[in-house]
Design a protein around this motif. Structure first.
Motif, PDB file in Angstrom:
ATOM      1  N   ILE A 239       0.843  -1.199   0.000  1.00  0.00           N
ATOM      2  CA  ILE A 239       0.000   0.000   0.000  1.00  0.00           C
ATOM      3  C   ILE A 239       0.876   1.247   0.000  1.00  0.00           C
ATOM      4  N   PRO A 240       0.884   1.994  -1.135  1.00  0.00           N
ATOM      5  CA  PRO A 240       1.628   3.262  -1.143  1.00  0.00           C
ATOM      6  C   PRO A 240       0.845   4.282  -0.313  1.00  0.00           C
ATOM      7  N   TYR A 241       1.545   5.071   0.495  1.00  0.00           N
ATOM      8  CA  TYR A 241       0.803   6.004   1.365  1.00  0.00           C
ATOM      9  C   TYR A 241       1.443   7.389   1.360  1.00  0.00           C
ATOM     10  N   ASP A 242       0.626   8.349   1.743  1.00  0.00           N
ATOM     11  CA  ASP A 242       1.040   9.751   1.800  1.00  0.00           C
ATOM     12  C   ASP A 242       1.609  10.078   3.164  1.00  0.00           C
ATOM     13  N   ASP A 243       2.843  10.562   3.201  1.00  0.00           N
ATOM     14  CA  ASP A 243       3.383  10.991   4.504  1.00  0.00           C
ATOM     15  C   ASP A 243       3.723  12.476   4.444  1.00  0.00           C
ATOM     16  N   THR A 244       3.153  13.152   3.427  1.00  0.00           N
ATOM     17  CA  THR A 244       3.463  14.571   3.288  1.00  0.00           C
ATOM     18  C   THR A 244       2.199  15.308   2.879  1.00  0.00           C
ATOM     19  N   GLN A 245       2.102  16.567   3.282  1.00  0.00           N
ATOM     20  CA  GLN A 245       0.918  17.360   2.954  1.00  0.00           C
ATOM     21  C   GLN A 245       1.086  18.067   1.600  1.00  0.00           C
ATOM     22  N   ASP A 246       2.333  18.199   1.152  1.00  0.00           N
ATOM     23  CA  ASP A 246       2.545  19.060  -0.023  1.00  0.00           C
ATOM     24  C   ASP A 246       2.914  18.295  -1.295  1.00  0.00           C
ATOM     25  N   ARG A 247       2.516  17.012  -1.366  1.00  0.00           N
ATOM     26  CA  ARG A 247       2.769  16.263  -2.601  1.00  0.00           C
ATOM     27  C   ARG A 247       1.844  16.799  -3.680  1.00  0.00           C
ATOM     28  N   SER A 248       2.418  17.137  -4.837  1.00  0.00           N
ATOM     29  CA  SER A 248       1.574  17.596  -5.941  1.00  0.00           C
ATOM     30  C   SER A 248       0.730  16.430  -6.432  1.00  0.00           C
ATOM     31  N   THR A 249      -0.449  16.759  -6.936  1.00  0.00           N
ATOM     32  CA  THR A 249      -1.391  15.701  -7.296  1.00  0.00           C
ATOM     33  C   THR A 249      -0.898  14.808  -8.425  1.00  0.00           C
ATOM     34  N   TYR A 250       0.018  15.316  -9.274  1.00  0.00           N
ATOM     35  CA  TYR A 250       0.500  14.461 -10.367  1.00  0.00           C
ATOM     36  C   TYR A 250       1.717  13.647  -9.928  1.00  0.00           C
ATOM     37  N   GLU A 251       2.174  13.841  -8.679  1.00  0.00           N
ATOM     38  CA  GLU A 251       3.292  13.031  -8.169  1.00  0.00           C
ATOM     39  C   GLU A 251       2.712  11.818  -7.449  1.00  0.00           C
TER      40      GLU A 251
ATOM     41  N   GLN B 275       6.228   7.974  -2.355  1.00  0.00           N
ATOM     42  CA  GLN B 275       7.457   7.168  -2.422  1.00  0.00           C
ATOM     43  C   GLN B 275       7.484   6.086  -1.347  1.00  0.00           C
ATOM     44  N   LYS B 276       6.595   6.204  -0.354  1.00  0.00           N
ATOM     45  CA  LYS B 276       6.654   5.269   0.785  1.00  0.00           C
ATOM     46  C   LYS B 276       5.535   4.237   0.707  1.00  0.00           C
ATOM     47  N   TRP B 277       5.851   3.036   1.202  1.00  0.00           N
ATOM     48  CA  TRP B 277       4.920   1.915   1.097  1.00  0.00           C
ATOM     49  C   TRP B 277       4.761   1.211   2.455  1.00  0.00           C
ATOM     50  N   LEU B 278       3.585   0.601   2.645  1.00  0.00           N
ATOM     51  CA  LEU B 278       3.395  -0.345   3.744  1.00  0.00           C
ATOM     52  C   LEU B 278       3.395  -1.731   3.094  1.00  0.00           C
ATOM     53  N   CYS B 279       4.296  -2.604   3.568  1.00  0.00           N
ATOM     54  CA  CYS B 279       4.375  -3.977   3.059  1.00  0.00           C
ATOM     55  C   CYS B 279       3.760  -4.881   4.104  1.00  0.00           C
ATOM     56  N   LEU B 280       2.743  -5.656   3.726  1.00  0.00           N
ATOM     57  CA  LEU B 280       2.082  -6.599   4.647  1.00  0.00           C
ATOM     58  C   LEU B 280       2.250  -8.020   4.106  1.00  0.00           C
TER      59      LEU B 280
END
Length: 418
Positions: free
Chosen positions: A394-406, A409-414
């Motif tokens: 699961i790729p997840y957002d850890d930042t508030q300022d990621r542009s929508t077309y980006e 970079q971080k993932w949760l691996c289960l």
């Protein structure tokens, strides 16, 4: 204390203050006054009462307020407040019934609502097969709609997986290697490339639903579109389509628009690519923004098509890119959310997003003539929620300022141990 009638507007302002400040007892008083003084409540007041009642033991009254709102359409926030209240008070049946209703109405749930559902299930330690299926359904919804969970939601998802009795799930925070492997478990992530069949399916659907769809002619005329199709047919297949106006506007300095566009086109020409620039006719009228010399150079370096000023570029951009083949990319910061809405089925929408993620070139950094222009790297893997049954990534957002077309970079691996 006043015995005279207070205006609805004044009470609404006061109610807003009470709800914001968590003064729920005072909200109950305002509720009684408004119910006694006015024949009905507007959506603003109803939403505030739903929010406040949902935090208290009187949460079931929020359910009837929600029913009243159905004359209009309640917002995802209205549903979310009552779902969270139902879970808090152990009524998961009501919570899931409201969640299903929210989806049936075509609304997009808020991430707080998903968080409440995952945490509620964990609290009652529910490993019921149907409940597990519903929660995994949320992850598939994120996949189909290209949604990246925020860090606090993905933390709840990790905790829920690890709490499932007898299933032995382990979650780890990780990133993906350039070759498209998970750095934690080593498994290969889905490729960003569309298969020949997927590409053909997407092309056919976009041509039918978007290019020939009724709404396209709100933005152009049938004659102009036909003229463009004939133009594309006569030219060789393009490698890159440039959304001229969108690219020119990268530079906040309006006097440098043609210069910015020229810099990007020169870079692509330097890479030996066949380029099509889509523009509007006003760009050909010499002005401070659109210098004749720069526009002439652009027309020497690339094929160009200029639409009427009222036309929208997207249908032309999509047509030219898909017509040129699976190798063809496009340069734009536009998200094309509107066109996703024109596509009738989930599978095609998912393909459209995947195609967009794998073909959209976004200019990064400072652009100036004479300097190399840089584009964001497109990873070889697809940044989307994915599963193989025994694993979830699961790729997840850890930042508030990621542009929508980006993409994150971080993932949760289960992974599940046998």
């Amino acid at each position: 204390m006043e015995t005279g009638v207070l205006s609805y507007r004044l009470l609404l302002h006061y109610l807003t203050l009470c709800v914001k400040g968590d003064h729920d007892d005072e909200v109950f008083d305002v509720y009684d006054i408004m119910r006694g003084s006015f024949p009905s409540l507007d959506t603003g007041a109803s939403s505030l009462f739903i929010k406040s009642f949902s935090r208290t033991p009187r949460w079931r009254e929020a359910l009837s307020l929600l029913q009243e709102l159905k004359v209009f359409t309640p917002s995802p926030r209205n549903y979310g407040d009552v779902i969270a209240a139902a879970i808090e008070h152990g009524d998961t049946i009501t919570a899931w019934a409201l969640y299903d209703e929210l989806l049936e109405k075509g609304l997009s749930p808020h991430q707080e609502t998903w968080k409440a559902l995952f945490e509620g299930s964990r609290k009652i330690n529910c490993s019921d097969v149907k409940e597990v299926e519903k929660l995994l359904g949320i992850l598939l919804y994120m996949r189909n709609n290209q949604i990246y969970p925020q860090h606090n939601l993905v933390t709840s998802i990790k905790t829920w997986f690890e709490s499932l009795t007898g299933q032995k799930w382990t979650g780890s925070w990780t990133t993906a290697a350039l070759q498209g492997r998970c750095r934690c478990c080593g498994s290969e992530l889905e490729s960003i490339r569309l298969t020949t069949e997927e590409y053909q399916q997407l092309k056919d659907r976009v041509m039918t639903d978007v290019i020939q769809g009724q709404d396209v002619f709100n933005k152009t005329t049938p004659e102009e579109l036909e003229r463009f199709k004939a133009f594309v047919k006569r030219k060789p297949a393009f490698d890159v389509i440039v959304d001229g106006l969108n690219v020119a506007n990268i530079n906040k300095d309006r006097s440098k628009q043609s210069e910015t566009l020229l810099a990007v086109v020169s870079e692509l020409e330097h890479q030996g690519l066949t380029v099509l620039v889509l523009g509007r006719k006003h760009m050909l009228c010499p002005s401070r923004s659109w210098e004749r010399h720069n526009m002439n150079l652009i027309q020497q370096k690339a094929y160009c098509f200029f639409t009427e000023n009222i036309s929208e570029d997207d249908p032309f951009l999509l047509y030219a890119t898909l017509h040129s083949g699976n190798h063809c990319q496009f340069v734009s910061r536009d998200l094309m959310r509107d066109h996703k809405a024109c596509l009738v089925d989930d599978a095609t929408r998912r393909l459209f997003f995947k195609w967009q993620r794998g073909h959209q070139l976004v200019v990064t950094g400072y652009v100036a003539l004479g300097r190399r222009v840089r584009f964001q790297n497109i990873p070889s893997y697809d940044t989307i929620v994915q599963t193989s049954g025994d694993s979830w990534h699961i790729p997840y957002d850890d930042t508030q300022d990621r542009s929508t077309y980006e993409v994150p970079q971080k993932w949760l691996c289960l992974t599940k141990k046998h």
